[in-house]
Design a protein around this motif. Sequence first.
Motif, PDB file in Angstrom:
ATOM      1  N   PHE A 152       0.858  -1.271   0.158  1.00  0.00           N
ATOM      2  CA  PHE A 152      -0.100  -0.024  -0.172  1.00  0.00           C
ATOM      3  C   PHE A 152       1.063   1.265  -0.070  1.00  0.00           C
ATOM      4  O   PHE A 152       0.642   2.194  -0.874  1.00  0.00           O
ATOM      5  CB  PHE A 152      -0.893  -0.002   1.239  1.00  0.00           C
ATOM      6  CG  PHE A 152      -1.904   1.237   1.153  1.00  0.00           C
ATOM      7  CD1 PHE A 152      -3.118   0.979   0.757  1.00  0.00           C
ATOM      8  CD2 PHE A 152      -1.845   2.326   1.959  1.00  0.00           C
ATOM      9  CE1 PHE A 152      -4.218   2.037   0.429  1.00  0.00           C
ATOM     10  CE2 PHE A 152      -2.531   3.326   1.934  1.00  0.00           C
ATOM     11  CZ  PHE A 152      -3.965   3.054   1.213  1.00  0.00           C
ATOM     12  N   GLY A 153       1.909   1.367   0.970  1.00  0.00           N
ATOM     13  CA  GLY A 153       2.562   2.561   1.127  1.00  0.00           C
ATOM     14  C   GLY A 153       3.594   2.803  -0.261  1.00  0.00           C
ATOM     15  O   GLY A 153       3.638   3.846  -0.503  1.00  0.00           O
TER      16      GLY A 153
ATOM     17  N   GLU B 147       2.631   1.746  -3.246  1.00  0.00           N
ATOM     18  CA  GLU B 147       1.587   2.330  -4.162  1.00  0.00           C
ATOM     19  C   GLU B 147       1.616   3.906  -3.981  1.00  0.00           C
ATOM     20  O   GLU B 147       1.411   4.391  -4.998  1.00  0.00           O
ATOM     21  CB  GLU B 147       0.608   1.555  -4.147  1.00  0.00           C
ATOM     22  CG  GLU B 147      -0.394   1.564  -5.265  1.00  0.00           C
ATOM     23  CD  GLU B 147      -1.743   0.726  -4.877  1.00  0.00           C
ATOM     24  OE1 GLU B 147      -2.824   1.037  -5.190  1.00  0.00           O
ATOM     25  OE2 GLU B 147      -1.481  -0.478  -4.363  1.00  0.00           O
ATOM     26  N   MET B 148       1.156   4.360  -2.830  1.00  0.00           N
ATOM     27  CA  MET B 148       0.959   5.547  -2.732  1.00  0.00           C
ATOM     28  C   MET B 148       2.230   6.522  -3.074  1.00  0.00           C
ATOM     29  O   MET B 148       2.151   7.555  -3.449  1.00  0.00           O
ATOM     30  CB  MET B 148       0.670   5.695  -1.310  1.00  0.00           C
ATOM     31  CG  MET B 148      -0.765   5.381  -0.767  1.00  0.00           C
ATOM     32  SD  MET B 148      -2.034   5.883  -1.645  1.00  0.00           S
ATOM     33  CE  MET B 148      -2.599   4.429  -2.108  1.00  0.00           C
ATOM     34  N   ARG B 149       3.395   5.912  -3.028  1.00  0.00           N
ATOM     35  CA  ARG B 149       4.655   6.444  -3.454  1.00  0.00           C
ATOM     36  C   ARG B 149       5.062   6.260  -4.896  1.00  0.00           C
ATOM     37  O   ARG B 149       5.906   7.113  -5.252  1.00  0.00           O
ATOM     38  CB  ARG B 149       5.769   6.089  -2.622  1.00  0.00           C
ATOM     39  CG  ARG B 149       5.813   6.727  -1.315  1.00  0.00           C
ATOM     40  CD  ARG B 149       6.641   6.005  -0.304  1.00  0.00           C
ATOM     41  NE  ARG B 149       6.704   6.524   1.097  1.00  0.00           N
ATOM     42  CZ  ARG B 149       5.730   6.352   2.035  1.00  0.00           C
ATOM     43  NH1 ARG B 149       4.747   6.014   1.723  1.00  0.00           N
ATOM     44  NH2 ARG B 149       5.966   7.067   3.056  1.00  0.00           N
TER      45      ARG B 149
ATOM     46  N   ARG C 298       4.781  -3.589   6.741  1.00  0.00           N
ATOM     47  CA  ARG C 298       4.004  -2.683   6.072  1.00  0.00           C
ATOM     48  C   ARG C 298       4.488  -1.356   6.398  1.00  0.00           C
ATOM     49  O   ARG C 298       4.577  -0.294   5.435  1.00  0.00           O
ATOM     50  CB  ARG C 298       2.558  -2.508   6.192  1.00  0.00           C
ATOM     51  CG  ARG C 298       1.598  -1.611   5.411  1.00  0.00           C
ATOM     52  CD  ARG C 298       0.285  -1.746   5.559  1.00  0.00           C
ATOM     53  NE  ARG C 298      -0.150  -1.385   7.064  1.00  0.00           N
ATOM     54  CZ  ARG C 298      -1.515  -1.003   7.592  1.00  0.00           C
ATOM     55  NH1 ARG C 298      -2.296  -1.456   6.595  1.00  0.00           N
ATOM     56  NH2 ARG C 298      -1.768  -0.764   8.927  1.00  0.00           N
TER      57      ARG C 298
END
Lengths: 366, 267
Positions: free
Chosen positions: A102-103, A105-107, A150
């Motif tokens: 998730f993190g 992807e956000m980056r 994560r």
Amino acid sequence: MEIKSADLALSGLTKTYGHSLAVDNVTVRIGTGEMVALLGPSGCGKTTTLRMIAGLIEPSGGDILIGGRSIVNVPVHKRNIGMLFQSYALFPHLSVGQNVAFGLEMRGVRKAEAARRVTDALTLVQLDHLAERLPTALSGGQQQRVALARALVIEPSVMLLDEPLGALDKSLRESMQVELRQLQQRLGITTVIVTHDQEEALTLADRIVIMRAGKLEQIGTPQEIYSRPVSRFVAGFIGASNFLRGHVAGSDGGTTLVALQGGARVTVPTQAGASGEVMVALRPEAIQVQPFAGQNDAAPNTTQATIEQIIYRGSLTHLYLRLDDGAPLLAFHQNRAGERAPAELSPGGRVVARWTEENNHLVADR
Amino acid sequence: MGGRLSGGTAWLVYGITACVMVFVMAPLLVAISISFSAAPFASFPPQGFTFDWYRQVLVDPDFIDAFSFSIGLALASTVTSVALGLPAALALQRSNIPAASVMQGVLLSPLIFPVLITGLALLQFYSAANMQQAVVNLYIGHTLVTLPYVVRTVTASLQLVDRSLEEAARTLGADRWRTFRRVTIPQIAPGVAAGALFAFMVSLDNYPISMWLSDARAVPLPILLFQRMSSVFDPSIAAMASLMILVGAAAVVVLERLVGLRRAMGI
Ligand SMILES: Nc1ncnc2c1ncn2[C@@H]1O[C@H](COP(=O)(O)OP(=O)(O)OP(=O)(O)O)[C@@H](O)[C@H]1O
Ligand SMILES: [Mg+2]
């Protein structure tokens, strides 16, 4: 995994809710790669402090600096902070792998690189074989390890953990503590962990910050906090301690003589500003207890007492003593393997308690 | 719920459940059975068996108009209710807007006011405002009564979302919008779906609002049913009613497939 961690500084950090101060002027500097535990009783402001660092709560005053740069005006999602929650906070609709990704992807990390880093992070917490599972199909310990992966995969400047192991049972908690500590040291990541479990703080932290009613009470290494508590509060919060009231009766160079209320005298390594009424903290494990042999011993750091109760606690035996003036004194006897309580001691018996000067420590009576 | 009941309690629970089922289902079954009756008037028990009424209804232009109008109206007010209700619920739950509870009360008030009165008030308002488009008036009126259902269910499911999920997303680098889209929405989707289903059904069989606001060209199905019932009460009315039941059941099934309605309703 390489993490470029940074140092963290809180400067006069304050949070008010209405008229009450949840966090009151907290200043502390946490070095790069250091692990610091915020320890204190319920409601003392630990979570509030942590959430201000994360950006989830806006401070009422003071500053937060990461790597020397103030971040109070940086929104949460740009702070690059890894946070672990007591409830794990895994996204239930995403698989373990997707949670960890998730993190990244956000980056905007490219797919192939993200996949490699997710595998690396999951390998780090020994869960790479469970990447396809949904979080609900994991045990509590596994879930918290996924949350750890994560948080780590984004290579955060600072890690924040709010009672991360609080929901686990004791033995799992202890093994997770060791795992967490090894990982933190290997990656050299600046970490703040909130706990109200003193054992956890002692096990994990390079330094412990003791908080009380929003204020910082003492900062120090576990050993400093344990052996040189500044106040009765700290001494009582970490481990057990006896508190002996008395007044300064004299001083010669390195030693201060304190006359206790019950008549006994103790000597204390001289501390600045000690005069008048004082309080001496004395750890129970420092006290040697022997049956009273008949002759009066007038030397300092010695007192006669009566045994009230003996409680066997596995490796230790707790001896509850009562001094002649009615003051209680707790002593720990270290049991040798296979041995029970010292056979020559029994409730109601007269004993002599002895300890050495370096175990006496003056504390503020607060 | 995973627990199993046993002994007397079990029989009591099953018994009550059976009674409730009969109570709820019996009228529907009566309507459906009459729709297949060969008798020229609606009467129970049905006599004979025929599809004639359906054949007749399905080519009846009035029915087709009313049916498609009702479906369109229900869809439009549902979509609008979700489009308005979702942000409203989010604002009420997630931001520190002043007087949030008062606003929530206002939004939910159509649930409390008698719908008949709401319809009458709307009629007076429209005529005062010189709004003569029955279709638009119905659309606004239906949205007014369906919106609270969406606000209610979405607010409830937002309350159930673990806030630390959203906080975790934010610390991982998601801004508010991406947190909402990637974390909040998947969590509340069943609640939104449940709200949408309520909204759709409430609009589909709404009579008291439509009664005031429909005109000769904009006739929702319940109004048509009532008009027909007062002239000839033959089984074609039961056939129409059965088709409405079918639409409702279909909506439930579709939503269940899409988002797991059962989860949303805590079943
Ligand atoms: N939103 C809020 N509004 C008002 N007071 C609050 C709010 N959040 C926290 N407080 C108060 O601030 C103080 C510190 O709370 P905090 O959650 O930081 O405590 P804590 O040290 O984490 O305690 P615990 O060990 O129980 O988790 C408490 O007295 C609490 O009641
Ligand atoms: Mg807390």
